[in-house]
Design an enzyme around this catalytic site. Structure first.
Site, PDB file in Angstrom:
ATOM      1  N   ASP A   1      57.791   0.790  96.735  1.00 35.89           N
ATOM      2  CA  ASP A   1      58.447   1.314  95.523  1.00 35.89           C
ATOM      3  C   ASP A   1      59.627   2.195  95.911  1.00 35.89           C
ATOM      4  O   ASP A   1      59.769   3.320  95.405  1.00 35.89           O
ATOM      5  CB  ASP A   1      57.436   2.085  94.665  1.00 35.89           C
ATOM      6  CG  ASP A   1      57.935   2.276  93.229  1.00 35.89           C
ATOM      7  OD1 ASP A   1      58.856   1.539  92.817  1.00 35.89           O
ATOM      8  OD2 ASP A   1      57.408   3.156  92.527  1.00 35.89           O
TER       9      ASP A   1
ATOM     10  N   LYS B   1      51.681  16.785  91.218  1.00 33.68           N
ATOM     11  CA  LYS B   1      51.630  15.537  90.453  1.00 33.68           C
ATOM     12  C   LYS B   1      50.239  15.407  89.849  1.00 33.68           C
ATOM     13  O   LYS B   1      49.244  15.264  90.559  1.00 33.68           O
ATOM     14  CB  LYS B   1      51.953  14.340  91.352  1.00 33.68           C
ATOM     15  CG  LYS B   1      52.028  13.030  90.589  1.00 33.68           C
ATOM     16  CD  LYS B   1      52.582  11.904  91.440  1.00 33.68           C
ATOM     17  CE  LYS B   1      51.553  11.401  92.424  1.00 33.68           C
ATOM     18  NZ  LYS B   1      52.007  10.172  93.108  1.00 33.68           N
TER      19      LYS B   1
ATOM     20  N   GLN C   1      58.154  13.145  85.015  1.00 33.87           N
ATOM     21  CA  GLN C   1      57.099  12.410  84.336  1.00 33.87           C
ATOM     22  C   GLN C   1      57.234  10.934  84.671  1.00 33.87           C
ATOM     23  O   GLN C   1      58.339  10.412  84.826  1.00 33.87           O
ATOM     24  CB  GLN C   1      57.159  12.608  82.818  1.00 33.87           C
ATOM     25  CG  GLN C   1      56.010  11.934  82.069  1.00 33.87           C
ATOM     26  CD  GLN C   1      55.952  12.353  80.615  1.00 33.87           C
ATOM     27  OE1 GLN C   1      56.772  13.139  80.160  1.00 33.87           O
ATOM     28  NE2 GLN C   1      54.984  11.847  79.883  1.00 33.87           N
ATOM     29  N   GLY C   2      56.092  10.252  84.847  1.00 30.17           N
ATOM     30  CA  GLY C   2      56.077   8.819  85.105  1.00 30.17           C
ATOM     31  C   GLY C   2      54.842   8.208  84.490  1.00 30.17           C
ATOM     32  O   GLY C   2      54.111   8.857  83.734  1.00 30.17           O
ATOM     33  N   GLY C   3      54.601   6.927  84.820  1.00 33.32           N
ATOM     34  CA  GLY C   3      53.457   6.236  84.243  1.00 33.32           C
ATOM     35  C   GLY C   3      52.131   6.835  84.674  1.00 33.32           C
ATOM     36  O   GLY C   3      51.127   6.710  83.982  1.00 33.32           O
ATOM     37  N   TYR C   4      52.108   7.482  85.829  1.00 35.41           N
ATOM     38  CA  TYR C   4      50.884   8.093  86.348  1.00 35.41           C
ATOM     39  C   TYR C   4      50.555   9.398  85.658  1.00 35.41           C
ATOM     40  O   TYR C   4      49.425   9.856  85.650  1.00 35.41           O
ATOM     41  CB  TYR C   4      51.047   8.371  87.848  1.00 35.41           C
ATOM     42  CG  TYR C   4      52.253   9.214  88.145  1.00 35.41           C
ATOM     43  CD1 TYR C   4      53.481   8.612  88.409  1.00 35.41           C
ATOM     44  CD2 TYR C   4      52.194  10.605  88.100  1.00 35.41           C
ATOM     45  CE1 TYR C   4      54.602   9.376  88.646  1.00 35.41           C
ATOM     46  CE2 TYR C   4      53.318  11.374  88.334  1.00 35.41           C
ATOM     47  CZ  TYR C   4      54.518  10.756  88.610  1.00 35.41           C
ATOM     48  OH  TYR C   4      55.628  11.515  88.831  1.00 35.41           O
ATOM     49  N   GLY C   5      51.567  10.094  85.129  1.00 40.07           N
ATOM     50  CA  GLY C   5      51.365  11.412  84.558  1.00 40.07           C
ATOM     51  C   GLY C   5      52.595  12.276  84.706  1.00 40.07           C
ATOM     52  O   GLY C   5      53.719  11.780  84.679  1.00 40.07           O
ATOM     53  N   LYS C   6      52.394  13.567  84.908  1.00 37.21           N
ATOM     54  CA  LYS C   6      53.500  14.517  84.930  1.00 37.21           C
ATOM     55  C   LYS C   6      53.553  15.264  86.261  1.00 37.21           C
ATOM     56  O   LYS C   6      52.550  15.379  86.963  1.00 37.21           O
ATOM     57  CB  LYS C   6      53.353  15.516  83.779  1.00 37.21           C
ATOM     58  CG  LYS C   6      53.382  14.872  82.398  1.00 37.21           C
ATOM     59  CD  LYS C   6      53.149  15.882  81.292  1.00 37.21           C
ATOM     60  CE  LYS C   6      53.174  15.207  79.928  1.00 37.21           C
ATOM     61  NZ  LYS C   6      52.931  16.173  78.824  1.00 37.21           N
ATOM     62  N   VAL C   7      54.750  15.778  86.559  1.00 39.12           N
ATOM     63  CA  VAL C   7      54.956  16.582  87.764  1.00 39.12           C
ATOM     64  C   VAL C   7      55.362  17.987  87.342  1.00 39.12           C
ATOM     65  O   VAL C   7      56.244  18.154  86.481  1.00 39.12           O
ATOM     66  CB  VAL C   7      56.046  15.972  88.673  1.00 39.12           C
ATOM     67  CG1 VAL C   7      56.235  16.826  89.920  1.00 39.12           C
ATOM     68  CG2 VAL C   7      55.680  14.557  89.065  1.00 39.12           C
TER      69      VAL C   7
END
Length: 977
Positions: free
Chosen positions: A772, A676, A656-662
């Site tokens: 990044d 993703k 999970q990150g700021g963009y959403g979930k994996v």
């Protein structure tokens, strides 16, 4: 019963609707029909031709705005430049300027339906296929500019019947076959720039009838046969450059000495035999290269032009002595006679007539001959390089005091053209460098801060070997021929040659900066001046130069305040003032009528729009919005990915990150993937989303995570990647794995990540800056191969910047992960490839220490530097590494610290990083190359063979920290006994 008679309100509604429809119809008539608006639009046949051309092109970065909804000339289609023909009232396409737009695909036959076009420019794209014969129908065509593509096939005979063609610029392609004899029918052609292709066969002698041909550049092809003596009949020829072809057994015709205007004769590596003809008849010869042939006999002693700069006769079978008249050449820069059979004396007076300045460089090479003595006293000026190795004269080099002249050549050719850039004394904080402003270098005593406009050029066949003595002449030549308005050219101080680089050919690549006029009290150009400068170079209106020769236009760098200036505009592409006024009045009429109509019908439109939104939101998500076809990348429906993840169950979530979930998913064909899924509120725009997909689809490297597919439906954007079973490097270094991770495995991961980033920087087309790099974005497959992932905020590297140096940057808002962000990028917003190097350096430090980049207020770079400076480097090495070779660890640590230096220029390039890691890897003992085994039953490391015994001992440590003095101390290390 309900009455069917319309009510009063319905009458009003119908009346309003009728008025609106009539108003809109009038607006359409005013806007689109010539008699009612501005009386000119593009010729309909040419519009159809352009739309057909568009269907043959691939435009991955959406640079072309060509759509049926808008008129090409009236609405500024990208690269379409028009003029008004008062005889028929139409606008016609006079130029297609599609320079460096990353276009691929092929050239459409419909290009032949643009009869008024004078310039066809597809320079520096990725166009493939062959040149359509229909281009031979464009009777107005003057410039055919197709350099730097992937065009193949043979040249059509039809191109030989273009009555106005001036320039054939087809170099750096894969064009094959013979040169058509029909090209002898081109009455106005001046430039054959067709080097670096695959042309074969005989040079047609018929070309000798071309009356105006100046430049005949066919080097680096597969031409054969003989050198036609008839070429001497080209009375306007100034450059004959045929290097690296195979005229096996041919001689240099004596008639070539009768070319009255010849400035450059270059026949290097052409399998030529026989003698060098008497060239004294060529009064203006500046450059002669006949090297790497089988020429024999004596070098003619007839006097060459006193203006000659370069004589290269290396690698032949020439005998006799060095001509005495070589001592009377005041402009000589290079004299190469090495690897021949020359005998006699080394003349000590070759440079006697040269006037030396600080920029003067003379390079003389007499190596590997039979020269036995020196005539006179050998007093070599400091600006002269003389090489005598391999001659009998060097047998007593010490006694003759010529030892330095007899050293073997190290293989590095002298490159004296290093620009000395002026040192500015102006305060840096006073110039907004983040918006591409800088102090004007050519005004050293005036801190004038302005935004430059950049032009990348390449001198494709200069008649010099050292640029510096001619720099002032070049500045004068360029500025006096660049007109910003009629009869007004640039001032000398407005041009600065920012960088130069010699390339094979030899050709000279350079980057020019043009600055606004100081007296105008403005630090930016207006749009008309930028357009005027760009047009000057794109239309090749600068006249030819004996010294500098023809040039390639490589690119424009219009950054900061000029970012949107180079779009074609009506005001400066051939329309009359009356036409422009008509267009403006027509536009005003359109606006008035449309506004009135919309005011009357606004409420109904809003109601219908709201109803449409509700309807759209209720649509099924089963059909993707857009269907793209790219090799290896599949469009998935939402239903497919929902099934693959069992409805996106929490048990399938792996990140999970700021963009959403994996999520981990299994496709219908059994392939395991990582999905993703962007969360609501973080969806990208269509252009950005598809640009990212297209970019990822082109990246293929074993150290980059592969993109399998995508899904883009209503309210859903998902990317589907190959699944990486061993997670991320962050997971590997965290408490998730409790077993030891040996040094060889860490080095293996570091090298894999570095190779992936090197591919992005140097082999991706165009190059990419990841932006990044961090432990979370370095994933590990089943064999622990590192793969770089997550290109969500990646940026294209500045390939349009013709400097080609490491300091070239992209100006952008700072993005990235705290602790990994390049400090210089953070302060200046200048993103470079070295920004990725910094981030990777942090990853290296994590691999060595197990520390996080930022933890409890402590920065990993500062902590490691402190430990190393105090001689306690090994005290911070990750204890879970087990035993390790200390020398290799020290080298890895030194590399990591170099990568994480604050100053961009002090960091190594990614190529240097990879090479150093490969060197360190080769040092690791064979028994230490163990592979981490993390099976489901536990975590273990394959043990080293019992024959390797480690012994703890105290060893004197010295580590060279970049930017510091040597630091030493007594440190306990682990070493093999």
């Amino acid at each position: 019963m309900h009455s069917t008679r319309p009510t009063h309100s319905s009458h009003l509604y119908m009346a309003d609707k009728t008025v609106c429809l009539v108003g809109l119809l009038v607006a359409v008539l005013l806007c689109w029909f010539p008699p009612m608006a501005y009386a000119q639009i593009t010729d309909p046949q040419e519009v159809a031709a352009l739309l057909a051309v568009r269907t043959y092109l691939n435009d991955p970065y959406k640079n072309l705005n060509w759509t049926k909804k808008h008129d090409p000339c009236a609405s500024n289609w990208t690269g379409v430049i028009c003029y008004l023909d008062t005889t028929d009232g139409y606008m016609h396409v006079k130029e297609l300027r599609l320079l460096r737009l990353n276009l691929s695909g092929t050239l459409a036959p419909e290009l032949g339906q643009l009869p008024h076009m004078k310039i066809l420019d597809f320079l520096w794209n990725h166009i493939s296929g062959s040149i359509p014969k229909e281009i031979g129908n464009i009777t107005a065509l003057e410039f055919l500019l197709l350099s730097g593509n992937q065009i193949s096939g043979s040249l059509p005979d039809e191109l030989g019947y273009l009555p106005n063609l001036n320039k054939f610029q087809l170099d750096l392609n894969m064009i094959s076959g013979p040169i058509p004899k029909s090209f002898a029918n081109l009455p106005k052609v001046q430039h054959f720039h067709m080097n670096n292709n695959r042309f074969s066969g005989q040079i047609p002698p018929e070309l000798s009838t071309l009356p105006l041909l100046k430049h005949f550049l066919l080097d680096n092809n597969n031409l054969s046969g003989y050198l036609p003596p008839q070429l001497s009949q080209m009375r306007s020829l100034t450059i004959l450059q045929l290097d690296n072809n195979n005229f096996f057994g041919s001689v240099i015709p004596d008639s070539y000495s009768q070319m009255p205007k010849l400035l450059k004769l270059s026949l290097r590596n052409c399998s030529l035999q026989g003698r060098i003809p008497d060239l004294s008849g060529i009064q203006g010869l500046l450059y002669l290269d006949l090297s790497m042939n089988q020429l024999s006999g004596e070098i003619t002693s007839n006097r060459l032009s006193e203006n000659i700069t370069t004589i290269v006769l290396s690698n032949n079978k020439l005998n006799g002595s060095i001509p005495s008249n070589y001592s009377g050449l005041p402009h000589l820069q290079k004299l190469y006679l090495d690897h021949n059979l020359l005998s006699g004396y080394v003349p000590s007076t070759i440079w006697e007539n040269i006037t030396f300045t600080p920029d003067t460089k003379v390079d003389i090479n007499f190596e590997d001959n039979l020269l036995s003595d020196i005539s006179g006293i050998l007093d070599i000026p400091p600006n002269v390089t003389l090489k005598l190795n391999g001659n009998p004269v060097c047998t007593n080099a010490i006694q003759r005091n010529i030892s330095l002249l007899c050293l073997p050549d190290n293989g590095n050719e002298v490159t004296p053209d290093n620009l000395n850039k002026p040192v500015s004394t102006c305060p840096p904080q006073s110039c907004p460098i983040w918006n591409y402003f800088e102090y004007v270098p050519t005004l050293p005593n005036t801190c004038f801060c302005a935004a430059p406009f950049g032009v990348g050029l390449r001198l494709r066949s200069p008649s010099i070997s050292n640029f510096l003595p001619y720099r002032a002449q070049f500045d004068q030549f360029i500025t006096s021929n660049v007109y910003v308005k009629p009869n007004v050219h640039l001032n000398l101080y407005q041009l600065y040659v920012d960088s130069i680089e010699w390339e094979p050919g030899p050709r000279l690549r350079m980057f020019l900066l043009f600055f606004p006029e100081y007296t105008n009290n403005s630090n930016t150009f207006n749009a008309s001046v930028i357009q005027a400068i760009a047009d000057t170079f794109a239309r090749f209106t600068i006249p030819g130069s004996d010294i500098f020769g023809p040039y390639d236009l490589l690119n424009f760098t219009a950054q900061g305040p000029y970012s949107n200036v180079l779009l074609p505009s009506l005001s400066n592409h051939g329309l009359s003032k009356g036409a422009v006024a008509g267009i403006i009045l027509g536009s005003i009429s359109c606006a008035i009528v449309i506004v009135m109509s919309l005011l009357l019908f606004f409420q109904k439109i809003r109601q219908r729009s709201q109803a449409k939104v509700v309807k759209d939101q209720s649509r099924s998500l089963a059909v993707p919005k857009v269907s793209m076809k790219m090799d290896g990348v599949k469009p998935f429906s939402f239903a497919e990915l929902q099934m693959a993840t069992s409805g996106f169950k929490i048990t399938t979530q792996i990140g999970q990150g700021g963009y959403g979930k994996v999520y981990k998913g299994t496709l219908a064909d059994g392939v395991v993937v990582a999905i993703k899924r962007a969360q609501q509120g973080s969806l990208q725009g269509d252009k950005e989303f598809y640009t990212e997909i297209e970019m990822l689809s082109r990246l293929h490297h074993r150290n980059l995570v592969s993109l399998v597919g995508y899904c883009d439906e209503k309210d859903e954007q998902m990317l589907v990647y190959e699944f990486m079973p061993n997670g991320s490097l962050h997971d590997l270094l965290s408490a998730k794995y409790t077993g030891p991770l040996n040094f060889a495995t860490r080095l293996h991961v570091a090298l894999g990540a570095a190779r992936g980033i090197l591919y992005l920087h140097t082999e991706a087309d165009p190059p990419i800056i990841h932006r990044d790099i961090k432990a979370n974005n370095i994933l590990l497959d089943s064999k622990w191969t590192a793969k770089v992932s997550d290109f969500g905020i990646s940026r294209l590297a500045p390939v349009s910047d013709a400097k080609g140096v490491a300091t070239a940057h992209v100006s952008t808002n700072v993005k990235g992960t705290p602790g990994y962000v390049d400090p210089e990028y953070f302060l200046t917003h200048k993103l470079t490839e070295k920004s990725d190097v910094y981030s990777l350096g942090i990853v290296f430090l994590e691999l060595l220490t197990g520390m996080q980049p930022i933890s409890h207020g402590k920065n990993i770079v500062r902590e490691v530097n402190t430990a190393c400076q105090s001689g306690m480097m090994f005290s911070i090495i990750d204890r879970s590494m087990g035993v390790y070779p200390s020398d290799s660890v020290k080298k890895f640590m030194a590399l990591a610290l170099r990568c994480s230096l604050d100053e961009t220029n002090d960091r190594p390039s990614m190529l240097e990083v990879v090479r150093e890691l490969e060197n360190i890897s080769s040092m690791v003992p064979e028994y230490d190359h163990t592979v981490l085994d993390m099976s489901s039953s536990g975590t273990s490391v394959a043990s080293a063979p019992s024959s390797s015994v480690y012994d703890r001992r105290s060893t004197y440590l010295t580590i060279d920290l970049p930017g510091t003095d040597l630091v030493s101390g007594v440190i306990p290390t682990m070493r093999p006994r």
